[in-house]
Design an enzyme around this catalytic site. Structure first.
Site, PDB file in Angstrom:
ATOM      1  N   ASP A  13       0.709  -1.253  -0.045  1.00 52.68           N
ATOM      2  CA  ASP A  13      -0.072   0.138   0.107  1.00 52.68           C
ATOM      3  C   ASP A  13       0.752   1.245  -0.002  1.00 52.68           C
ATOM      4  O   ASP A  13       1.882   1.115   0.190  1.00 52.68           O
ATOM      5  CB  ASP A  13      -1.050   0.231   1.205  1.00 52.68           C
ATOM      6  CG  ASP A  13      -2.251  -1.118   1.156  1.00 52.68           C
ATOM      7  OD1 ASP A  13      -2.191  -1.619   0.147  1.00 52.68           O
ATOM      8  OD2 ASP A  13      -2.813  -1.040   2.004  1.00 52.68           O
ATOM      9  N   ASP A  14       0.199   2.434  -0.366  1.00 52.96           N
ATOM     10  CA  ASP A  14       0.749   3.881  -0.177  1.00 52.96           C
ATOM     11  C   ASP A  14       1.956   3.823  -1.183  1.00 52.96           C
ATOM     12  O   ASP A  14       2.805   4.769  -1.075  1.00 52.96           O
ATOM     13  CB  ASP A  14       1.539   3.930   1.196  1.00 52.96           C
ATOM     14  CG  ASP A  14       0.248   3.889   2.408  1.00 52.96           C
ATOM     15  OD1 ASP A  14      -0.929   3.919   2.024  1.00 52.96           O
ATOM     16  OD2 ASP A  14       0.488   3.487   3.637  1.00 52.96           O
ATOM     17  N   HIS A 134      -7.365   3.486   1.313  1.00 56.26           N
ATOM     18  CA  HIS A 134      -6.224   4.033   2.306  1.00 56.26           C
ATOM     19  C   HIS A 134      -7.069   3.910   3.757  1.00 56.26           C
ATOM     20  O   HIS A 134      -8.045   4.764   3.896  1.00 56.26           O
ATOM     21  CB  HIS A 134      -5.937   5.540   2.020  1.00 56.26           C
ATOM     22  CG  HIS A 134      -4.923   5.978   2.770  1.00 56.26           C
ATOM     23  ND1 HIS A 134      -3.674   5.329   3.094  1.00 56.26           N
ATOM     24  CD2 HIS A 134      -4.798   7.247   3.339  1.00 56.26           C
ATOM     25  CE1 HIS A 134      -3.032   6.095   3.818  1.00 56.26           C
ATOM     26  NE2 HIS A 134      -3.552   7.149   3.968  1.00 56.26           N
TER      27      HIS A 134
END
Length: 323
Positions: A13-14, A134
């Protein structure tokens, strides 16, 4: 070669949060430890991350962001229920509280999600391989409905359903983290209906709530996957996703989504995840347990003895997690 017991997507992620984060994610992908990434289109390093994804042919999805930094859609031009007085999203808990209080205008959520999907397409020249949220915003009540509508409209078929078997019994999690994980699971169960009605698909199982940051270890990852495999019929292959947050720590002021990097991104915990994921210990344990790493695209066609990811295969994993 014997059929694997599990085919595992490892998603970082991110992506796009900061160059140092992205450096670690790409390192993990090239090492074969990460098989998919989720891109923040409002991240400080979004454009360079998109270039890295193209250069290395990294399967890339959208990390839909409604809680951190600045919006990319119409909300950035004026007052919005999604934003605080400084023009930033309301934060991880602030957004949840606003949704619970009925203070979030869902059509504004739809506008922002569509803007992020459009931005992704402009950056990569294609639709996302998948979309998730998110801080798990995509499964929040009401939000999950407009999220599913937006994905269907943009032709995105895969999402994440953050239901982790047994997470409520993971005593190593601090009380607030365990409470948050169980809240995410409650929301995820309620999101099954909207996701299914709009044709979204997901892996049979999910892991990552119990193995985030300092809590990640080869033992805990393999243990979480073992809980998923309990009771699986011989010769049947499950699909699963491991959510991960590898990378090198951010160095302020570089990074973030408009407000600078947060404490977690600057901590040693990101580097810890990178080291666990790329170490031979975890890879050897996964191989021993019959777990084969793959990308979401690899799950797109049914193979003998396994299910295509979809809502009907989920039933064994819907039991409540106990606090």
């Amino acid at each position: 070669m014997s059929r694997p017991r599990m085919r595992l997507v490892v998603t970082a992620d991110d992506f796009g949060y900061c160059p140092r984060r992205d450096e670690g994610i790409v390192e993990a992908f090239l090492a074969g430890a990460v098989t998919s990434v989720s891109l923040l289109v409002n991240g400080a390093a979004t454009e360079s991350a998109a270039e890295l994804a193209r250069r290395h042919s990294i399967p890339t999805g959208l990390h839909a962001n409604l809680s951190e930094g600045r919006p990319v859609g119409p909300a950035r031009r004026g007052a919005s229920s999604l934003l605080g007085p400084e023009g930033f999203f309301l934060g991880k808990m602030g957004f949840r509280e606003a949704v619970a209080a009925g203070d979030v205008d869902l059509p504004q959520v739809r506008e922002e999600l569509e803007a992020q999907l459009s931005c992704f397409r402009e950056l990569l020249g294609r639709a996302p391989t998948h979309a998730d949220g998110h801080q798990h915003v995509h499964v929040l009540p009401g939000v999950c409905q407009v999220f599913a509508e937006a994905l269907q409209a943009y032709g995105v078929r895969f999402t994440r359903l953050p239901l982790e078997r047994g997470v409520g019994g993971c005593t190593w999690l601090e009380a607030p983290a365990r409470a948050f994980a169980c809240a995410v699971e409650r929301d995820a169960r309620a999101a099954v209906g909207p996701f299914s009605r709009h044709g979204l698909r997901w892996t049979d199982a999910f892991v990552g709530l119990s193995t985030c940051g300092r809590h990640m270890s080869a033992h805990r990852v393999s243990g979480a996957l073992a809980r998923v495999l309990e009771g699986t019929l011989a010769g049947h292959t499950l699909t699963a996703e491991l959510m991960a947050h590898p990378g090198y720590p951010s160095v302020p002021p570089t990074g973030g989504c408009g407000e600078g990097p947060d404490a977690f991104s600057c901590s040693w915990e990101r580097l810890h995840e990178l080291r666990v994921l790329t170490a031979p210990t975890l890879r050897a344990q996964l191989a021993q347990d019959g777990v084969q790493l793959c990308a979401l695209d690899d799950l797109d066609s049914k193979r003998p003895g396994e299910e295509v990811p979809c809502e009907p295969t989920l039933e064994p994993f819907l039991e409540p997690s106990l606090l």
